[in-house]
Scaffold this active site. Sequence first.
Site, PDB file in Angstrom:
ATOM      1  N   ASP A 188      45.875 137.546 127.736  1.00 13.94           N
ATOM      2  CA  ASP A 188      45.100 137.992 128.857  1.00 13.94           C
ATOM      3  C   ASP A 188      43.921 136.948 129.085  1.00 13.94           C
ATOM      4  OD1 ASP A 188      43.537 139.122 130.882  1.00 13.94           O
ATOM      5  OD2 ASP A 188      43.627 141.070 130.286  1.00 13.94           O
ATOM      6  N   HIS A 193      36.415 137.627 130.917  1.00 10.36           N
ATOM      7  CA  HIS A 193      36.047 137.790 129.717  1.00 10.36           C
ATOM      8  C   HIS A 193      35.623 136.554 128.687  1.00 10.36           C
ATOM      9  CE1 HIS A 193      38.052 141.847 130.472  1.00 10.36           C
ATOM     10  NE2 HIS A 193      38.992 141.073 130.961  1.00 10.36           N
ATOM     11  N   ILE A 208      32.666 140.450 129.692  1.00  7.63           N
ATOM     12  CA  ILE A 208      32.799 141.659 129.130  1.00  7.63           C
ATOM     13  C   ILE A 208      34.021 141.750 128.104  1.00  7.63           C
ATOM     14  CG2 ILE A 208      31.516 142.986 131.027  1.00  7.63           C
ATOM     15  CD1 ILE A 208      34.357 143.492 132.029  1.00  7.63           C
ATOM     16  N   GLY A 211      39.213 145.505 128.405  1.00 12.07           N
ATOM     17  CA  GLY A 211      39.729 147.003 128.256  1.00 12.07           C
ATOM     18  C   GLY A 211      40.567 147.320 127.293  1.00 12.07           C
TER      19      GLY A 211
END
Length: 286
Positions: A188, A193, A208, A211
């Site tokens: 990903d 991120h 961040i 998820g």
Amino acid sequence: MPIDAAKALAAEPRTGEIGWAHKDVLLYHLGIGAGVPATDPAELRYALESRLHVLPSFATVAGAGAPGVISGLSLPGVEVELARVLHGGQHVQVHRPIPVQGTATTVNRLAAVWDKGKAAVLVLRTEAADADGPLWTNDSQIFVRGEGGFGGERGPATRLEQPTGEPEHTVDRPVREDQALLYRLSGDWNPLHADPDFAKTAGFDRPILHGLCTYGITLKAVVDTVLDGDPARVRSYATRFAGVVYPGETLRVRMWRPGPDTVRVEVGAVERGEAPVLTDTVVQHT
């Protein structure tokens, strides 16, 4: 308009071939924090090839794919800015234990487009099977800010009643400062991120955590705490992403047992007053 629901839903399913080996499984497990302490036999079942068991959440990255966000935005009828996209929820159903290495045929399609008013939700479904039959079904919910209001169906209500009483188990899981940089190597590559400038464009102070990284950390905590460390007991795992996690924070994972084959889970960020991170989370098991 940026999302043409009718065109997207009418698109032909995409079929592909994926493969993975023990190195991919090991990298994924390290990316969700496995292997600490490095000499703990319970951790080596995730971090040493001779003892390796596969967490079912590996299905979300098998084949070095990024199901849901990146691939969902390449569908016909979907033209949105990556900075307006968040991962809204995830559901994985495993039909049998995932092998340490293997190949599979995947079928990807858009299962639904929901109109939430101020946002649209895309549900991308991936079904994987090998020569022995179905392996897993993976549903990713993609939340696209500012793309609702097109007159589509709102979709089913997914909120669950809050668990009652004190949790049966509570465990804390630290998130390393470099956790997102390590996890992204499983496929990903969303710059949200890793790139501070991109994160600010998306409205965040800093990058961040994925998820799906939180998703994997949480499942490992449940397997280790409630399921005797046996990932093969997991049958399905669903969650709603309720908030962000920043690398360096601590996750508090609270678990309830409402039935003999069900674990309810809520996850919060300790440093921010246990701000909700995962909610409406259910692990079904044998």
